[in-house]
Design a protein around this motif. Structure first.
Motif, PDB file in Angstrom:
ATOM      1  N   PRO A 186       0.964  -1.195  -0.057  1.00 16.76           N
ATOM      2  CA  PRO A 186      -0.046  -0.064   0.046  1.00 16.76           C
ATOM      3  C   PRO A 186       0.914   1.238   0.027  1.00 16.76           C
ATOM      4  CG  PRO A 186      -0.743  -1.417   1.752  1.00 16.76           C
ATOM      5  CD  PRO A 186       0.592  -2.113   1.132  1.00 16.76           C
ATOM      6  N   TYR A 187       0.541   2.071  -0.882  1.00 18.55           N
ATOM      7  CA  TYR A 187       0.988   3.657  -1.040  1.00 18.55           C
ATOM      8  C   TYR A 187       2.486   3.468  -1.416  1.00 18.55           C
ATOM      9  CZ  TYR A 187      -3.007   4.439   1.919  1.00 18.55           C
ATOM     10  OH  TYR A 187      -4.192   4.539   2.600  1.00 18.55           O
ATOM     11  N   PRO A 215       0.734  12.056  11.414  1.00 21.25           N
ATOM     12  CA  PRO A 215       1.368  10.898  12.190  1.00 21.25           C
ATOM     13  C   PRO A 215       1.344   9.517  11.856  1.00 21.25           C
ATOM     14  CG  PRO A 215      -0.475  11.785  13.251  1.00 21.25           C
ATOM     15  CD  PRO A 215      -0.294  12.665  12.058  1.00 21.25           C
ATOM     16  N   THR A 216       0.227   9.056  10.818  1.00 18.25           N
ATOM     17  CA  THR A 216       0.102   7.954  10.354  1.00 18.25           C
ATOM     18  C   THR A 216       1.138   7.584   9.047  1.00 18.25           C
ATOM     19  OG1 THR A 216      -1.652   8.784   8.857  1.00 18.25           O
ATOM     20  CG2 THR A 216      -2.413   7.485  10.554  1.00 18.25           C
ATOM     21  N   TRP A 217       1.573   8.658   8.811  1.00 21.23           N
ATOM     22  CA  TRP A 217       2.596   8.508   7.693  1.00 21.23           C
ATOM     23  C   TRP A 217       4.044   8.544   8.486  1.00 21.23           C
ATOM     24  CZ3 TRP A 217       2.021   7.629   2.425  1.00 21.23           C
ATOM     25  CH2 TRP A 217       0.706   7.543   2.140  1.00 21.23           C
ATOM     26  N   ASP A 273      -0.793   0.337  -6.632  1.00 15.44           N
ATOM     27  CA  ASP A 273      -1.634  -0.314  -5.644  1.00 15.44           C
ATOM     28  C   ASP A 273      -2.799   0.387  -5.339  1.00 15.44           C
ATOM     29  OD1 ASP A 273      -1.082   1.340  -3.017  1.00 15.44           O
ATOM     30  OD2 ASP A 273       0.491   1.409  -4.053  1.00 15.44           O
ATOM     31  N   PRO A 274      -3.990  -0.466  -4.758  1.00 11.76           N
ATOM     32  CA  PRO A 274      -5.030   0.466  -4.684  1.00 11.76           C
ATOM     33  C   PRO A 274      -5.014   1.688  -3.770  1.00 11.76           C
ATOM     34  CG  PRO A 274      -5.593  -2.278  -4.225  1.00 11.76           C
ATOM     35  CD  PRO A 274      -3.759  -1.738  -4.599  1.00 11.76           C
ATOM     36  N   SER A 275      -4.330   1.382  -2.679  1.00  9.91           N
ATOM     37  CA  SER A 275      -4.190   2.432  -1.704  1.00  9.91           C
ATOM     38  C   SER A 275      -3.882   3.814  -2.393  1.00  9.91           C
ATOM     39  CB  SER A 275      -3.456   2.083  -0.684  1.00  9.91           C
ATOM     40  OG  SER A 275      -3.893   1.203   0.294  1.00  9.91           O
ATOM     41  N   THR A 276      -2.559   3.580  -3.489  1.00  9.39           N
ATOM     42  CA  THR A 276      -2.140   4.933  -3.949  1.00  9.39           C
ATOM     43  C   THR A 276      -3.439   5.530  -4.815  1.00  9.39           C
ATOM     44  OG1 THR A 276      -0.235   3.949  -3.643  1.00  9.39           O
ATOM     45  CG2 THR A 276      -0.372   5.766  -5.329  1.00  9.39           C
ATOM     46  N   LEU A 277      -4.368   4.536  -5.278  1.00 12.38           N
ATOM     47  CA  LEU A 277      -5.047   5.137  -6.147  1.00 12.38           C
ATOM     48  C   LEU A 277      -6.086   5.964  -5.374  1.00 12.38           C
ATOM     49  CD1 LEU A 277      -6.057   2.324  -8.780  1.00 12.38           C
ATOM     50  CD2 LEU A 277      -4.721   4.501  -9.183  1.00 12.38           C
ATOM     51  N   ASN A 550       2.274  -6.175   7.133  1.00  8.68           N
ATOM     52  CA  ASN A 550       2.739  -4.793   6.649  1.00  8.68           C
ATOM     53  C   ASN A 550       1.572  -3.809   5.963  1.00  8.68           C
ATOM     54  OD1 ASN A 550       5.576  -4.736   6.576  1.00  8.68           O
ATOM     55  ND2 ASN A 550       5.925  -5.485   4.826  1.00  8.68           N
ATOM     56  N   ALA A 551       0.478  -4.397   5.335  1.00  8.98           N
ATOM     57  CA  ALA A 551      -0.434  -3.521   4.830  1.00  8.98           C
ATOM     58  C   ALA A 551      -1.253  -3.131   6.071  1.00  8.98           C
ATOM     59  CB  ALA A 551      -1.209  -4.454   3.837  1.00  8.98           C
ATOM     60  N   ALA A 552      -1.708  -4.115   6.996  1.00 10.85           N
ATOM     61  CA  ALA A 552      -2.186  -3.732   8.218  1.00 10.85           C
ATOM     62  C   ALA A 552      -1.565  -2.416   9.007  1.00 10.85           C
ATOM     63  CB  ALA A 552      -2.567  -5.005   9.239  1.00 10.85           C
ATOM     64  N   ALA A 553      -0.325  -2.486   9.182  1.00 12.56           N
ATOM     65  CA  ALA A 553       0.504  -1.456   9.668  1.00 12.56           C
ATOM     66  C   ALA A 553       0.176  -0.166   8.957  1.00 12.56           C
ATOM     67  CB  ALA A 553       1.913  -1.772   9.858  1.00 12.56           C
ATOM     68  N   ARG A 554      -0.258  -0.278   7.906  1.00 16.31           N
ATOM     69  CA  ARG A 554      -0.576   1.052   6.964  1.00 16.31           C
ATOM     70  C   ARG A 554      -1.990   1.353   7.009  1.00 16.31           C
ATOM     71  NH1 ARG A 554       3.619  -0.607   2.245  1.00 16.31           N
ATOM     72  NH2 ARG A 554       5.460  -0.803   3.663  1.00 16.31           N
ATOM     73  N   PHE A 555      -2.729   0.507   7.829  1.00 12.66           N
ATOM     74  CA  PHE A 555      -4.121   0.583   8.075  1.00 12.66           C
ATOM     75  C   PHE A 555      -4.834   0.267   6.920  1.00 12.66           C
ATOM     76  CE2 PHE A 555      -1.829   4.067  10.402  1.00 12.66           C
ATOM     77  CZ  PHE A 555      -1.626   3.319  11.640  1.00 12.66           C
ATOM     78  N   ALA A 556      -4.268  -0.347   5.841  1.00 12.37           N
ATOM     79  CA  ALA A 556      -4.775  -0.484   4.530  1.00 12.37           C
ATOM     80  C   ALA A 556      -5.352  -2.153   4.676  1.00 12.37           C
ATOM     81  CB  ALA A 556      -3.755  -0.498   3.595  1.00 12.37           C
TER      82      ALA A 556
END
Ligand code: ADP
Ligand code: MG
Length: 1016
Positions: A186-187, A215-217, A273-277, A550-556
């Motif tokens: 993600p992202y 902060p999430t970033w 990836d879908p999150s970047t979209l 990893n994706a979960a750690a990016r809240f994705a």
């Protein structure tokens, strides 16, 4: 800008340029080069470099050597006869090429553009420049650059990038989408670009903005976070969602661009990836002013093949005029001629040559360049006395040109030596860039030999170029190379035999795994990709699970679920016992991710699938785990099913010889019965003894959820301090995203204990903070609303409580509304009683009773968490209503039922109130003996438990009783005690808190704290 020879070094944007094109360089290699260029013509010692670039960390000085070597390669410097960097043996390095300073120039200065070889893109470039003008005026611009591979997207964007970085104060950053595994990260491009921005000289401000606004970033860059920041940051991002993450980066970018523009380039979006979209969509749609320009490149055909939602997004944005698109066409013949003219400035080449190249390449620039290079290589074109000439008639050259770009590239590959081909094959399997160490084992060659060979290829401009040094945990620094174009890589990859490819993928996966050392998570998607391509499905699945983490750690969580779904597709290819085990594990993880999304039905379905898969395969541990997890989602949507699941878990545990597991499951099962079904002494005893046994066993594996269940059980028995201690630990320790719901469960438990203890003000603070966080995260603050409704009821603010419940209903919460519906009914019931009491409106009582009855009715009010506690509350309300309306016999009957119910629980609060109701009835019936006995029963409870909310009511009734029996001294002492409890509760609120005033001015309270003289 610093200039040396044909290079320009742009420290502000961390870019190295040669003529019009960007020279790719790994970040740290760039730093080393920059340091040397900024301190030219003098000795720079190794120590100085280490001090400047790796302050406070130990770095092997050998690494510096590697970097210098890597940079030399990129610059095309020679060791024996250096033009740029000279090694002063045992002392250090000196940058020897003359360096000039160059201020940011405007676009009219074309001094260095002579080196430019971009042709035929004047219109496209001016479109980009015009868009940039708008950006400088605060109008954000999103531009897609589309075209087939080799058409010149990167070249155009590079050229524009260089233009933008020449403008004053403009910051630029690029992010690359990656073929293969990138779509599972993600992202990916945004994180790539942020990594860039975070390294520039103005990084300090960027990081501050990120820490403050996003902060999430910020948390995604652990290396940049100071240890003392970490905890606060973890707390701050609790419960974050995809929506919040997207919003935060938008806001951060808007803030970062408030002063000076930023150009972001996302390359090769057909692999996005879908999150970047989601992020691009949000960036395009926001209306806030922002000096932000986002340029995205993509290949239309690959976009369609990849089935990405990029197509829909772009279409939608275009329709709404929120983006622009530049479709790059093939070059026309005059552009080809122009290209030849710049490439061969003084020449006697025949004009028809442009036509030949144009015809063959069909205007594809990559093809065009390849044909020209091929002619040079074959000696058809050569330079004599500074003049380029053609050595063969065009007609004889013509038939030899390959028909397609693909053929052309293949021909180029075939002309390489066998060992060169081998190295490139292995490199093409790694990806767009590769390091010799990654392929050394696969090729059974030494990395040094491979590096020499790659350097040679790069020097001959064959297929690859050097891009500096890659730093890795275990391989301390290794040269890195990049394919000159994705099509080169593809051509080589495609001609490699499938069996060989698979073997290489496998070997590379193994190599990456060992090289990534103790932190394989960072490379999880990449490793999974290679294992999958290598046919190692078990390993692939394991690394996909890490990638999902990893994706979960990016809240994705959606991406996380997609990755897991992909893992499920691999399972059938894995041998039976292992496959089933992995499948159960993946399914359980999926249940967790769905649970985190609040998708309770989907979560339950995934856990059920995990349980049944585990059961079929006889995997009892996995089965118990999945069955135990089921109670969490079912707790929300169907408590009976949750109880059935934990009962099955208990059955399975009994068949196993694992005392700790059995105790854990017993504790969970007994606790679930107590909280979701009804109170039974046996279960309470079992729950406590299981907990004790687990403590004796030193069981560190008890899941947090199980402990919170136990703590709830304690809270409901009046063991508030023990419960609070466990909840508190749960809250502090659970500040990780993966266990967010457990955190909420702990927080929720804490509020239950605090409400019982009359610490209403503390609960109000938790509620407010929780709601603030939920708002930030774009979450439904259902839990906090539920608690506020309960809290207001205890503070006798029935109107307020009803109001909160109304908002819950309006929110159309995803969570079943059993609890707020009940609270609303009870609150309205009490409001009706209060109305009846103050307005002497007798019609209010039947209405109140009807509401309370609905709560008792298991049809109207199905089970929910702690439903029985609320049903007893409703009984209490009914008694109150009958009593107020003068129906003593009805009140007596209900009060007996109430006492019976309360005594079946272990809840001191409810029991004290049930006895107190008996006492009230005794007073009304003038049965003084009975009234006094009952008051004493209630008072005994008050001595043993901290239950001030029941406390003030018990003492108030005692006051009534002793006034009625003319024992005024005793009466007054009870009134004072009631007042003491009341003030204690009131003082838990902050000074000036309106709810405090509401509570203190409620009729029953006023009567106690300011009694009319005759009642004293
Ligand atoms: N407008 C142009 N003028 C001259 N050469 C070009 C032009 N566009 C592309 N090229 C050449 O073609 C190669 C491939 O172009 P590139 O920009 O990488 O294509 P894309 O990114 O669209 O796949 C470049 O390395 C460059 O040599
Ligand atoms: Mg490109």
């Amino acid at each position: 800008m610093k200039l040396f020879e044909s290079f320009r070094l742009d420290p502000a944007n961390q870019c190295l340029w040669r003529g019009e094109s960007r020279v790719p360089l790994t970040p740290k290699a760039f730093d080393v080069l920059r340091y040397l260029v900024e301190h030219p013509a003098r000795l720079v010692t190794q120590d100085e470099l280490l001090e400047a670039l790796w302050p406070g960390t130990y770095v092997n000085p050998e690494l510096i050597k590697k970097y210098i070597l890597g940079i030399r390669k990129v610059l095309g410097d020679r060791h024996d006869n250096p033009v740029y960097i000279e090694t002063l043996p045992k002392r250090g390095y000196q940058f020897i090429a003359p360096v000039t300073d160059h201020m940011a120039e405007d676009s009219h200065d074309l001094s260095s553009e002579a080196a430019s070889k971009m042709v035929g893109r004047e219109i496209a470039l001016s479109e980009l420049q015009a868009a940039f003008k708008k950006v400088t005026r605060g109008q954000r611009q999103i531009i897609f650059v589309a075209g087939e591979p080799g058409i010149g997207k990167t070249t155009l964007v590079d050229s524009f990038h260089r233009y933008a970085s020449r403008q004053e104060n403009v910051r630029t950053a690029r992010g690359q989408c990656v073929e293969g595994f990138g779509g599972k990260e993600p992202y990916y491009p945004m994180l790539d670009a942020l990594g860039h921005l975070a390294r520039t000289p103005s990084a300090g401000a960027t990081l501050q903005t990120l820490a403050k606004r996003a902060p999430t970033w910020f948390i995604q860059f652990p290396a940049l976070i100071r240890p003392e920041q970490r905890d606060a940051l973890q707390r701050e991002i609790l419960g974050a969602t995809r929506e919040r993450m997207v919003r935060e980066i938008c806001e951060a970018l808007e803030s970062l661009t408030s002063e000076a523009p930023i150009l972001l380039v996302f390359e090769d979006l057909h692999w996005v990836d879908p999150s970047t979209l989601d992020l691009i969509s949000a960036l395009a749609r926001r209306r806030e002013e922002a000096k932000l320009m986002l340029v995205c490149t993509y290949r239309p055909v690959d976009m369609i093949l990849s089935n990405s939602s990029l197509k829909g997004l772009k279409h939608d944005l275009l329709v709404h005029d929120l983006c622009a698109e530049i479709a790059l066409e093939r070059l026309p013949e005059p552009a080809v001629a122009e290209y030849l003219a710049t490439e061969f400035p003084t020449s006697s080449l025949p004009p028809a040559m442009a036509n030949l190249i144009y015809r063959h390449s069909e205007g594809n620039p990559l093809f065009m360049v390849a044909i020209v290079q091929d002619m040079i290589k074959k000696g058809f074109i050569s330079q004599h006395n500074g003049e380029w000439t053609l050595n063969k008639p065009l007609e004889t050259i013509d038939p030899g040109v390959p028909l397609s770009l693909q053929q052309m590239l293949e021909l180029q590959v075939e002309r390489l030596t066998a060992s060169e081909q081998r190295v490139l094959e292995a490199g093409s399997v790694v990806g767009a860039h590769f390091s010799p160490w990654a392929i050394a084992t696969a090729l059974d060659e030494s990395p040094d030999r491979i590096e020499d060979l790659c350097d040679d290829l790069a020097a001959r401009q064959q297929m690859i170029k050097a891009i500096g040094i890659q730093e890795l945990p275990s391989a301390m620094g290794a040269a890195q190379y990049e394919f000159r174009h994705a099509l080169y890589r593809q051509a080589i990859y495609r001609r490699t035999a499938p069996g060989k490819r698979a073997r290489l993928h496998r070997a590379i996966a193994e190599r990456l795994r060992t090289a990534s050392g103790p932190s394989p998570r960072q490379f999880a998607s990449e490793i999974a990709f290679h294992f999958e391509a290598g046919g190692e499905f078990e390993q692939a699945t394991r690394f996909l699970v890490l990638a999902a983490d990893n994706a979960a750690a990016r809240f994705a969580y959606r991406d996380c679920i997609q990755v897991l779904q992909h893992a499920l597709e691999l399972i059938p290819k894995i041998e039976a016992p292992l496959g089933a085990e992995l499948e159960a594990q993946v399914l359980e993880f999926m249940g967790d991710a769905q649970y985190a999304l609040g998708a309770m039905a989907e979560s339950a379905a995934a856990y059920e699938a995990a349980a049944s898969r585990a059961s079929q395969a006889g995997l009892r541990n996995a089965q118990v785990s999945a069955l135990s997890s089921l109670v969490r989602p079912f707790g929300f949507i169907d408590p009976d099913k949750g109880i059935a699941a934990v009962n099955r878990a208990l059955e399975v545990s009994r068949s196993m010889q694992d005392p700790a597991l059995l105790a854990r499951t017993q504790m969970l099962a007994a606790g679930s019965h107590l909280l979701y079904d009804r109170w039974r002494e046996d279960d309470a005893v079992l729950c406590a003894s299981a907990y004790k046994q687990l403590q004796e066993l030193g069981d560190a594996n008890t899941p947090p959820f199980h402990k919170m269940i136990y703590a709830h059980v304690q809270a409901l028995q009046g063991n508030y301090f023990e419960a609070l201690e466990i909840f508190e630990k749960g809250i502090a320790k659970l500040n990780q995203t993966a266990t967010l719901m457990e955190h909420f469960f702990a927080l929720s438990g804490k509020t239950v204990a605090l409400l019982r203890m009359g610490r209403l003000g503390e609960v109000l603070q938790i509620v407010r903070h929780g709601r603030e966080m939920a708002e930030k995260n774009g979450n439904d603050p259902w839990l906090f609303n539920f608690r506020e409704a309960w809290l207001r009821m205890l503070a006798l603010d029935f109107e307020g409580s009803t109001r909160v419940c109304e908002t819950i209903f309006q929110m159309k919460t995803a969570y079943p509304v059993g609890q707020p519906q009940t609270i609303a009914r009870i609150a309205r019931g009490y409001a009706a009683i209060a109305g009846g009491f103050t307005q002497l409106d007798k019609g209010q009582y039947p209405r109140a009773i009807e509401l309370f009855d609905q709560v008792r009715d298991s049809q109207a009010t199905p089970k929910f968490f702690l439903h029985w506690m609320w049903r007893i509350n409703a009984q209490l309300g009914i008694c109150e209503a009958w009593l107020q309306s003068g129906e003593i016999e009805k009140a007596t009957g209900e009060a007996d039922g109430l006492l019976n119910s309360a005594l079946q629980t272990a809840d001191p609060h409810l029991q004290a109130l049930a006895w107190e109701m008996q006492a009230q009835i005794g007073v009304v019936k003038q049965d003084w003996k009975r009234a006094e006995d009952c008051v004493n029963k209630a008072l005994e409870i008050l001595i043993r438990f901290e239950v001030p909310v029941a406390g003030w009511q018990v003492h108030a009734t005692a006051w009534q009783l002793y006034r009625s029996t003319q024992k005024f001294r005793e009466a007054e002492s009870h009134r004072e005690k009631a007042q003491g409890y009341i003030l204690k509760i009131a003082d838990s609120f902050a000074e000036g808190e309106p709810l405090r005033e509401t509570f203190l001015s409620a009729t029953p309270i006023v009567r106690i704290i300011q009694p009319p003289a005759e009642e004293r």
